[in-house]
Design an enzyme around this catalytic site. Structure first.
Site, PDB file in Angstrom:
ATOM      1  N   ASP A 322      43.925  18.321 -72.059  1.00  0.00           N
ATOM      2  CA  ASP A 322      42.394  17.111 -72.193  1.00  0.00           C
ATOM      3  C   ASP A 322      42.023  16.069 -70.713  1.00  0.00           C
ATOM      4  O   ASP A 322      43.546  15.666 -70.710  1.00  0.00           O
ATOM      5  CB  ASP A 322      42.891  16.352 -73.516  1.00  0.00           C
ATOM      6  CG  ASP A 322      41.771  15.164 -74.280  1.00  0.00           C
ATOM      7  OD1 ASP A 322      40.648  16.349 -74.472  1.00  0.00           O
ATOM      8  OD2 ASP A 322      41.841  14.309 -74.216  1.00  0.00           O
ATOM      9  N   GLU A 348      40.318  19.729 -69.103  1.00  0.00           N
ATOM     10  CA  GLU A 348      38.922  19.748 -68.327  1.00  0.00           C
ATOM     11  C   GLU A 348      39.212  18.489 -67.040  1.00  0.00           C
ATOM     12  O   GLU A 348      39.888  17.822 -67.334  1.00  0.00           O
ATOM     13  CB  GLU A 348      38.324  17.830 -69.605  1.00  0.00           C
ATOM     14  CG  GLU A 348      37.978  18.523 -70.548  1.00  0.00           C
ATOM     15  CD  GLU A 348      37.887  17.782 -71.725  1.00  0.00           C
ATOM     16  OE1 GLU A 348      36.824  17.620 -72.089  1.00  0.00           O
ATOM     17  OE2 GLU A 348      38.719  16.755 -72.573  1.00  0.00           O
TER      18      GLU A 348
END
Ligand code: CA
Length: 631
Positions: A322, A348
């Site tokens: 993340d 990400e």
């Protein structure tokens, strides 16, 4: 010699995080708190009060240690550190492997006693392609229409034979039918926002609020108050997925904690694990109140050892990072170098706001080529196909003109390609490109399409849906699907459902019958991808050598993968993507082709069986794709 050195380094790294080692006669405790002036261990056999408080002793490496020479299996414990005159709040330690209710205290467990039967024989299945299915436990099984006996729990994924009210497969059987190869579970480590003590009121959260990184979340177990149960049931889930042919990727959120001083990282060593602004406030690249400091030695080690721990103890096969753009590249490269090569890593490649570290050091998407073996989500193919989630403006699949080059950029896996007028490229290898249109964030696909094209009827939205996913599932790189898209799930237009109720987030499995045509199309697309290695070329050079884009009318992309002798059973593959509301006809090289997909229907064995299509032009219906395999 090199092997010996790396083994020692590994052991040294891990030793800083072995906070509780249990044997019946002796339990050893340790915690790293280099800047503390005193540390105490608090033992609980009774939930109301500590039965014993032990002063710990510091060694030369910043470790505080204590030993208990009796059997304390099942006890809970915490550490409490003192800086100057201030005693910090107690915490379960920075590397608690077993925790009690709400993760407030760690637990003394015999980890081998948490292994389900057959665990020693658990192995990850062989898979020939990486096709990811991103799933939240509650979304997937909490609806009564899932037929699960363990709705919303780890154990839901251990159940075979569950069915929708219409008698169609749900749960793990549904995944087998669909054909994906990797299941990516949303955060399943202990997170803070769901009250595990409240089992009566339904609660929902995505879980991006870490509390204990190395113990399973309690609300997904059948008994959050039993530290062993949490662990055992998560292992049961992973074992069942492995047995059913899936590998398991875990979503990890090392970039921030639920809060700074409410979490162990802050309580044990205040300030150390987080980046700070010059004015003494917490840097906040996560927009969640803080950002961790992977550039600090012990945070970097913590992440490396934590990933390794999930691989070794839980047999996890990959990690989705993340807000990976908050981490520095050196840390990500160190994780890659430490984990076995078949462990899949991607994340990400962005942050919520600018992190407090120079951009050129960060694991941002633009720097992906500098991190071999680590992928990044392609907002490029996403935005090309359905538009940016931050704008109502549509994309190629929704009929928006001018998206062809960006789409081609995604189809080649974001590597450098001479025929693509979009860039700069950011992937060094196609496998670094995570190809997707939707994930848990933002609108699900059906809702997104409806917002971009409020004028379109449902039949048209279904065409656009199929068109978008055809591009995803034929693109170079790693295709990624959000759970439930295959049955046309809706969240009723909720674009940030992170704590919305089950009524918004649960997948309604009656949709599998209602939209079975869509499900069959996804299933066939996945089978087509698996059957054709041409869609997953392994190097940027291969992509440049074998992919071309013949000239095409406006809002049409002809994606041709050719020269496939020795790579694929097909001589060439052609995908015609038509983003127009009218049918088109395009020129293709003369050949003998099997038609794998046309006008919203697909079949890996050819829609017309062994009958081939011989010609030099082919059509594509409105908002649809045609896939050809040259025989
Ligand atoms: Ca929790």
């Amino acid at each position: 010699m090199a092997a010996v050195l790396s083994c020692n380094t590994q052991t040294r790294r891990e030793s800083r995080f072995r906070e509780c080692i249990y044997t019946p006669g002796l339990t050893s405790f340790s915690v790293w708190a280099d800047n503390a002036d005193a540390v105490e261990l608090r033992l609980y056999s009774d939930p109301e009060a500590a039965v014993e408080v032990i002063s710990m002793a510091k060694d030369a490496h910043g470790m505080w240690r204590a030993k208990i020479h009796r059997d304390i299996k099942g006890y809970l414990y915490t550490f409490r550190t003192r800086n100057g005159d201030v005693w910090n709040e107690e915490s379960p330690g920075i590397f608690a492997k077993a925790v009690g209710l709400n993760g407030d205290r760690a637990a003394v467990v015999d980890m081998r006693a948490t292994d389900p039967e057959g665990w020693a024989d658990d192995v990850s299945p062989e898979v020939n392609d990486i096709i990811v299915y991103e799933m939240h436990h509650r979304d997937f099984s909490v609806s009564p229409t899932s037929g699960s006996h363990h709705p919303g729990k780890f154990l839901a994924l251990t159940e075979e034979g569950t069915k929708s009210p219409e008698g169609l497969a749900t749960g793990i059987d549904h995944l087998k039918e669909l054909g994906v190869t990797y299941v990516q579970i949303l955060p399943s480590f202990d997170y803070a926002s769901v009250d595990e003590a409240d089992t009566l009121n339904p609660q929902y959260n995505w879980g991006y609020d870490p509390k204990n990184y190395n113990a399973p979340e309690g609300s997904y177990s059948t008994n959050a108050g039993n530290p062993e149960t949490r662990i055992r049931e998560m292992k049961q889930m992973i074992m069942a997925l492995h047995k059913a042919g899936f590998r398991v990727i875990m979503d990890v959120v090392y970039n921030h904690t639920y809060d700074a001083m409410g979490c162990a990282l802050g309580r044990v060593s205040p300030g150390y694990f987080y980046r700070m602004n010059e004015d003494g406030t917490y840097a906040n690249g996560s927009a969640c109140g803080n950002e961790t400091a992977s550039d600090h030695e012990m945070m970097r080690r913590f992440m490396i050892v934590s990933c390794m721990y999930w691989v070794k103890e839980y047999h996890i096969d990959g990690f989705r990072f993340d807000l990976m753009g908050i981490h520095d590249m050196e840390t990500m490269r160190a994780i890659r170098a430490t984990l076995p090569p078949d462990i899949v890593l991607y994340g990400e490649g962005w942050a919520a706001t600018a992190p407090a570290l120079p951009a050129e050091e960060l694991a941002m998407k633009a720097n992906t080529w500098e991190m071999p073996g680590i992928g990044a989500f392609s907002d490029d193919i996403r935005d090309a196909l359905v538009g940016s989630p931050f704008s109502p403006e549509g994309g190629f699949a929704e009929g928006e003109p001018g998206r062809e080059e960006r789409l081609k950029f995604g189809l080649v896996g974001a590597v450098d390609h001479p025929d693509v007028a979009f860039g700069p490229s950011w992937a060094g290898q196609p496998r670094q490109h995570i190809s997707y249109v939707t994930c848990h964030d933002n609108y699900c696909l059906r809702d997104r399409l409806a917002i971009a094209r409020p004028d379109a009827d449902e039949a048209t939205l279904l065409r656009m849906d199929k068109l978008a996913q055809t591009a995803v599932l034929t693109s170079q790189g790693i295709p990624f699907l959000f759970a439930g898209e295959e049955v046309f799930r809706t969240k009723g237009g909720d674009e940030n459902s992170y704590k919305s109720p089950d009524s918004v987030n649960a997948i309604d499995w009656t949709f599998k019958s209602k939209y079975n045509d869509l499900f069959q199309y996804y299933k066939a697309l996945i089978a087509i991808r698996k059957a054709h290695p041409g869609f997953r070329l392994t190097s940027a050079r291969d992509v440049r050598d074998h992919v071309e884009f013949p000239s095409a009318p406006e809002n049409v992309v002809i994606y041709r993968i050719w020269g496939l002798d020795g790579i694929d059973t097909a001589k060439s593959l052609i995908v015609v993507l038509n983003g127009n509301s009218e049918a088109v006809k395009v020129k293709i090289p003369k050949g003998s082709y099997s038609i794998l997909a046309f006008d919203g229907e697909a079949d890996p064995d050819g829609l017309f069986g062994d009958d081939t299509y011989d010609g030099d032009e082919i059509g594509a219906e409105p908002y649809s794709a045609t896939i050809l395999a040259e025989v």
